[in-house]
Design an enzyme around this catalytic site. Structure first.
Site, PDB file in Angstrom:
ATOM      1  N   SER A  32     -46.938   2.371   6.859  1.00 20.44           N
ATOM      2  CA  SER A  32     -48.163   2.708   7.588  1.00 20.44           C
ATOM      3  C   SER A  32     -49.123   3.575   6.762  1.00 20.44           C
ATOM      4  CB  SER A  32     -47.785   3.465   8.863  1.00 20.44           C
ATOM      5  OG  SER A  32     -48.934   3.835   9.566  1.00 20.44           O
ATOM      6  N   ILE A  82     -55.588  12.480   5.137  1.00 16.92           N
ATOM      7  CA  ILE A  82     -56.532  11.543   5.764  1.00 16.92           C
ATOM      8  C   ILE A  82     -56.841  12.014   7.188  1.00 16.92           C
ATOM      9  CG2 ILE A  82     -56.867   9.131   6.505  1.00 16.92           C
ATOM     10  CD1 ILE A  82     -56.750   9.445   3.430  1.00 16.92           C
ATOM     11  N   LEU A  84     -55.190  11.005   9.962  1.00 14.52           N
ATOM     12  CA  LEU A  84     -54.930   9.961  10.954  1.00 14.52           C
ATOM     13  C   LEU A  84     -56.191   9.236  11.445  1.00 14.52           C
ATOM     14  CD1 LEU A  84     -52.092  11.919  12.754  1.00 14.52           C
ATOM     15  CD2 LEU A  84     -51.818  10.069  11.112  1.00 14.52           C
ATOM     16  N   ASN A 110     -47.789   1.252  14.271  1.00 14.33           N
ATOM     17  CA  ASN A 110     -47.490   2.680  14.203  1.00 14.33           C
ATOM     18  C   ASN A 110     -48.390   3.394  15.213  1.00 14.33           C
ATOM     19  OD1 ASN A 110     -48.152   5.502  12.948  1.00 14.33           O
ATOM     20  ND2 ASN A 110     -46.371   4.863  11.789  1.00 14.33           N
ATOM     21  N   CYS A 141     -47.020  14.290  14.396  1.00 15.43           N
ATOM     22  CA  CYS A 141     -48.265  14.854  14.960  1.00 15.43           C
ATOM     23  C   CYS A 141     -47.987  16.104  15.780  1.00 15.43           C
ATOM     24  CB  CYS A 141     -48.918  13.843  15.881  1.00 15.43           C
ATOM     25  SG  CYS A 141     -48.954  12.197  15.239  1.00 15.43           S
ATOM     26  N   ASN A 203     -41.481  10.388   6.460  1.00 17.02           N
ATOM     27  CA  ASN A 203     -42.920  10.544   6.365  1.00 17.02           C
ATOM     28  C   ASN A 203     -43.192  11.485   5.187  1.00 17.02           C
ATOM     29  OD1 ASN A 203     -45.700  10.569   7.061  1.00 17.02           O
ATOM     30  ND2 ASN A 203     -45.132  10.191   9.194  1.00 17.02           N
ATOM     31  N   THR A 204     -44.416  11.889   4.977  1.00 14.86           N
ATOM     32  CA  THR A 204     -44.748  12.699   3.797  1.00 14.86           C
ATOM     33  C   THR A 204     -44.270  14.152   3.944  1.00 14.86           C
ATOM     34  OG1 THR A 204     -46.899  13.109   4.783  1.00 14.86           O
ATOM     35  CG2 THR A 204     -46.779  11.341   3.170  1.00 14.86           C
TER      36      THR A 204
HETATM   37  C1  LIG Z   1     -52.875   7.525   2.383  1.00 19.05           C
HETATM   38  C2  LIG Z   1     -51.666   7.561   3.286  1.00 19.05           C
HETATM   39  C3  LIG Z   1     -51.829   7.410   4.667  1.00 19.05           C
HETATM   40  C4  LIG Z   1     -50.711   7.445   5.516  1.00 19.05           C
HETATM   41  N1  LIG Z   1     -50.882   7.258   6.872  1.00 19.05           N
HETATM   42  C5  LIG Z   1     -49.791   7.240   7.703  1.00 19.05           C
HETATM   43  C6  LIG Z   1     -49.929   6.982   9.108  1.00 19.05           C
HETATM   44  O1  LIG Z   1     -51.029   6.738   9.632  1.00 19.05           O
HETATM   45  N2  LIG Z   1     -48.804   7.016   9.880  1.00 19.05           N
HETATM   46  C7  LIG Z   1     -47.560   7.264   9.354  1.00 19.05           C
HETATM   47  O2  LIG Z   1     -46.561   7.280  10.085  1.00 19.05           O
HETATM   48  N3  LIG Z   1     -47.396   7.470   8.014  1.00 19.05           N
HETATM   49  C8  LIG Z   1     -48.471   7.475   7.193  1.00 19.05           C
HETATM   50  N4  LIG Z   1     -48.300   7.673   5.830  1.00 19.05           N
HETATM   51  C9  LIG Z   1     -46.940   7.894   5.292  1.00 19.05           C
HETATM   52  C10 LIG Z   1     -46.347   6.620   4.670  1.00 19.05           C
HETATM   53  O3  LIG Z   1     -46.243   5.584   5.633  1.00 19.05           O
HETATM   54  C11 LIG Z   1     -44.940   6.906   4.051  1.00 19.05           C
HETATM   55  O4  LIG Z   1     -44.075   7.371   5.065  1.00 19.05           O
HETATM   56  C12 LIG Z   1     -45.011   7.949   2.935  1.00 19.05           C
HETATM   57  O5  LIG Z   1     -46.177   7.791   2.159  1.00 19.05           O
HETATM   58  C13 LIG Z   1     -43.802   7.911   2.013  1.00 19.05           C
HETATM   59  O6  LIG Z   1     -43.662   6.658   1.380  1.00 19.05           O
HETATM   60  P1  LIG Z   1     -44.209   6.341  -0.115  1.00 19.05           P
HETATM   61  O7  LIG Z   1     -43.693   7.440  -1.009  1.00 19.05           O
HETATM   62  O8  LIG Z   1     -43.684   4.986  -0.433  1.00 19.05           O
HETATM   63  O9  LIG Z   1     -45.694   6.386  -0.007  1.00 19.05           O
HETATM   64  C14 LIG Z   1     -49.403   7.651   4.972  1.00 19.05           C
HETATM   65  C15 LIG Z   1     -49.263   7.800   3.568  1.00 19.05           C
HETATM   66  C16 LIG Z   1     -50.358   7.747   2.734  1.00 19.05           C
HETATM   67  C17 LIG Z   1     -50.156   7.902   1.241  1.00 19.05           C
END
Ligand SMILES: Cc1cc2nc3c(=O)[nH]c(=O)nc-3n(C[C@H](O)[C@H](O)[C@H](O)COP(=O)(O)O)c2cc1C
Length: 311
Positions: A32, A82, A84, A110, A141, A203-204
């Site tokens: 997502s 960002i 959301l 999502n 959130c 998530n991050t």
């Molecule tokens: C630019 C950006 C926007 C994201 N937006 C969302 C989001 O709207 N909802 C969500 O659950 N995770 C969001 N994430 C988290 C990612 O889905 C993922 O969990 C996280 O980046 C770790 O994976 P990766 O290292 O492969 O990026 C976002 C990540 C990035 C980089």
């Protein structure tokens, strides 16, 4: 001319998996927030090669997100704030889903909210809508009513939101866990007990950077979420822990960009994986991971990727 050529290789899309009732061509999904609503990336990546995609988090009402700067690159990761930003539930259904419905890949929506009621309303509206295979609940959130504590940081709140969503939908419910907690297995178990069909993690991770020339934080929001290769060892550790704490399937996310990254997550106990930041660097990553997993399985002589889990 796009910087990257889309590859229409239609080579290997196996191995099929059943993820909590969701039939996937293969266990590779786009994460997502890193693939928009699908159409944005379609010229660069054939979505039909993948198991599915998880669309950008949807709220009840459209959100503008945070002011810029809201993306900052670190040596082996990406910080984003960002905030959301999204088109909101009704515009998603009328403007984005019709295009996605025509694509032969699983669509997981999502969802996010400021209150249990907001999550529940979205889940209820999505129930029975054609073209949606599952819901992924972003519990990172803040709960406005509970004083801003994140749903994902409190086992009771995480369980409450899961239980209420399960009451209003017959779609499979995947709860996406936040790594910004002391013990992720406590939240994982609470959410499983509340009826979650699967978990996705991570998530991050909350981080920040400072622009020393301007003497101020690099992101306008000060803090952002760290993703990319920097977080892979943490994500892998958490997937290992959670896969051993719950019975429901776990989707591994965090820093995956190559087939061997993905294989590490399957060995740790993941049943599927998501690719996020890697797509922003190389839009073809997810397709390369699909092909790499199939070749690995041929070499190993296995027909179910879950067989490689380390017990
Ligand atoms: C630019 C950006 C926007 C994201 N937006 C969302 C989001 O709207 N909802 C969500 O659950 N995770 C969001 N994430 C988290 C990612 O889905 C993922 O969990 C996280 O980046 C770790 O994976 P990766 O290292 O492969 O990026 C976002 C990540 C990035 C980089």
């Amino acid at each position: 001319m796009p910087a990257f050529e889309r590859k229409d290789t239609h080579a290997m899309t196996r191995p099929e998996v059943d993820l909590a009732g969701i039939k996937l061509k293969n266990p590779v999904l786009l994460a997502s927030g890193t693939c928009g609503y699908g159409q944005e990336i379609n010229d660069l990546l054939d979505l039909e090669l993948l198991g599915g995609l998880v669309v950008k988090g949807i709220s009840l009402i459209e959100r503008p997100g945070n002011p810029p700067p809201r993306i900052h690159e670190t040596p082996c990761g990406l910080l984003n704030a960002i905030g959301l930003e999204n088109v909101g539930l009704e515009r998603f259904l009328s403007e984005k889903l019709p295009w996605l419905e025509k694509i032969d890949t699983a669509v997981i929506v999502n969802i996010l909210g400021d209150s249990v009621e907001e999550y529940t309303q979205i889940a209820q509206r999505l129930n029975g809508v054609p073209g949606i295979e599952g819901i992924e609940v972003n519990i990172s959130c803040p709960n406005v009513k509970a004083g801003g504590i994140a749903f994902g940081a409190d086992p009771a709140l995480a369980a409450e939101v899961t239980r209420r969503i399960k009451m209003v939908t017959s779609l499979p419910v995947i709860v996406k866990l936040s790594p910004n907690v002391t013990d992720i297995t406590v939240i994982a178990k609470a959410v499983e007990e509340a009826g979650a069909d699967a978990l996705s993690l991570i998530n991050t991770l909350l981080g920040m950077a400072i622009d020393i020339k301007n003497k101020r934080p690099a992101l306008a929001n000060v803090f952002g979420g760290l993703s990319g290769p920097a977080i892979k060892p943490i994500a892998l550790r958490m997937v290992w822990q959670v896969a051993r704490a719950v019975e429901i399937p776990v989707i591994g996310i965090g820093g995956i960009s190559t087939p061997s990254d993905a294989i590490e997550f399957f060995m740790a106990g993941a049943s599927a994986i998501q690719i996020g930041t890697a797509t922003l660097v190389n839009p073809g990553s997810a397709a390369e991971v699909v092909t790499g997993i199939a070749s690995f399985m041929d070499k190993e002589g296995i027909d179910d990727i879950r067989q490689i889990r380390i017990i």
